[in-house]
Design an enzyme around this catalytic site. Sequence first.
Site, mmCIF file in Angstrom:
data_model
loop_
_atom_site.group_PDB
_atom_site.id
_atom_site.type_symbol
_atom_site.label_atom_id
_atom_site.label_comp_id
_atom_site.label_asym_id
_atom_site.label_seq_id
_atom_site.Cartn_x
_atom_site.Cartn_y
_atom_site.Cartn_z
ATOM 1 C CD GLU A 1 -40.772 -1.176 -8.966
ATOM 2 O OE1 GLU A 1 -40.414 -0.766 -7.626
ATOM 3 O OE2 GLU A 1 -40.507 0.193 -9.481
ATOM 4 C CB CYS B 1 -38.952 5.973 -6.947
ATOM 5 S SG CYS B 1 -37.595 6.676 -7.946
ATOM 6 C CG HIS C 1 -37.524 1.598 -8.920
ATOM 7 N ND1 HIS C 1 -38.749 2.067 -8.987
ATOM 8 C CD2 HIS C 1 -36.725 2.659 -9.439
ATOM 9 C CE1 HIS C 1 -38.697 3.305 -9.686
ATOM 10 N NE2 HIS C 1 -37.357 3.712 -9.443
#
Lengths: 245, 212
Positions: B195, B81, B193
Amino acid sequence: MRLIARLDVKNEHVIKGIHFEGLRKVGNPIEMAKNYYAQGIDEIVFIDAVASLYNRNNLLSVIAKASEEVFVPITVGGGLRSIADIEMALSAGADKVAVNTAAILNPGFITEIAKRYGSQCVVASIQAKRIGHDWEAYMEAGREPTGKKVVAWSKELEDLGAGEILLTSIDQDGTKKGFDLPLLRAVNTIVNIPVMISGGCGNTDHVQDLKEIRPSGVCLASVLHYKINTIDEFKQRLTSINGTR
Amino acid sequence: MKKICILDYGLGNVRSVSNALKYVGAHPVISNTPEILKDSHALIVPGVGAFAQGMSALGKDGLQDSLLEYIKSGKHVLGICLGMQLLFDRGDEFGVTTGLGLVPGVVSRIVPRQQSEVRLPHISWAKVDPNPVHENDGGMFDGLPDKQRKFYFLHSYAAQDVPDQFITGRATYSGYTFVASVKRDNIWGAQFHPEKSGPSGLQVLNNFVKNS
């Protein structure tokens, strides 16, 4: 549209009421979050249902545990009143914070969080109650009227730096009778940030109702907690609305 | 177990990245000191927030120099990001700010300011299409069939004017196509993202760890 599981938490339990009242325990927040993640939920919102009343926050250990195994965005709200509270929520593993009461008492708080952590981190939470053909914003978990008109307040929150709005209808909450569509339309039209609608979803048809307004996110609570429909059934319905999701 | 350093420059969701790395079997170390950096197999630069803030945070404590040195050493780096955005030449969020200049490109609003009907930030799960011309993504999307290349995005800005050879994936929001992932030598960037993108995102992180 993102599918969001909303978990209102009181002490160590997920609870659910109707119009924010008559709260019943429905399960363990960590287990439920893990279960919804395994089923393919897009996002999870935890709201501490009592924190705001007593100025405390017991959700942090839940967030810390959940974020070890749940790899979708997690929003935390309820009783966040200071930058120190925000910092604790984020370092526990929250990706976004939802703020209602503290923003009513001090609108600059929204700007302060946005400046420090970026707008994308700030979810402005609005609890709306129908008054005739209008809506009033409530605070303290739907207990206290604020005198603020919801539509004007939502625009103000955007201007203050909120990155997203969590719009909850107190009237529809827990009723499983569908979303407050006029409320959603009014807010979604006036702001230019994503809106998540919450309160009233009782089956997959209610998501079909959102086809025209198309909010960015749809919160599901009772309908998932009481196993009326599965996340997969919602996804299939969204696919039929969108072509692709 | 591979030691992956997560650069903590005060703007990242370091805990989320760390949890995800643990889950895929790596050994994450959160650090903001150049010493620990040197000791790791690979580095992740996370980040949420604004470009200018990001660069100014990197400017503190000699982090930027350590980062550049680390990349020069040939070890793998993944920017996520804002961490990806900082890799480019410059960003124009809140005035023009010089970036790290590691990948050519400029970070601008996804949608021009005059197109006010498009809602920002862009928050959604979007499909990332591979670059049909330059297929070498360095293994970033290994093990992910087309259908599973859906990732969580949360941003208002994206890289533009990036030479095609560095683009490994593109995504679309409201009719605007933007750069979703890049690769240049040992540098990877993801605008999404990983994650926070469920099993598909974890697979990308796993691929990063494996390739490091």
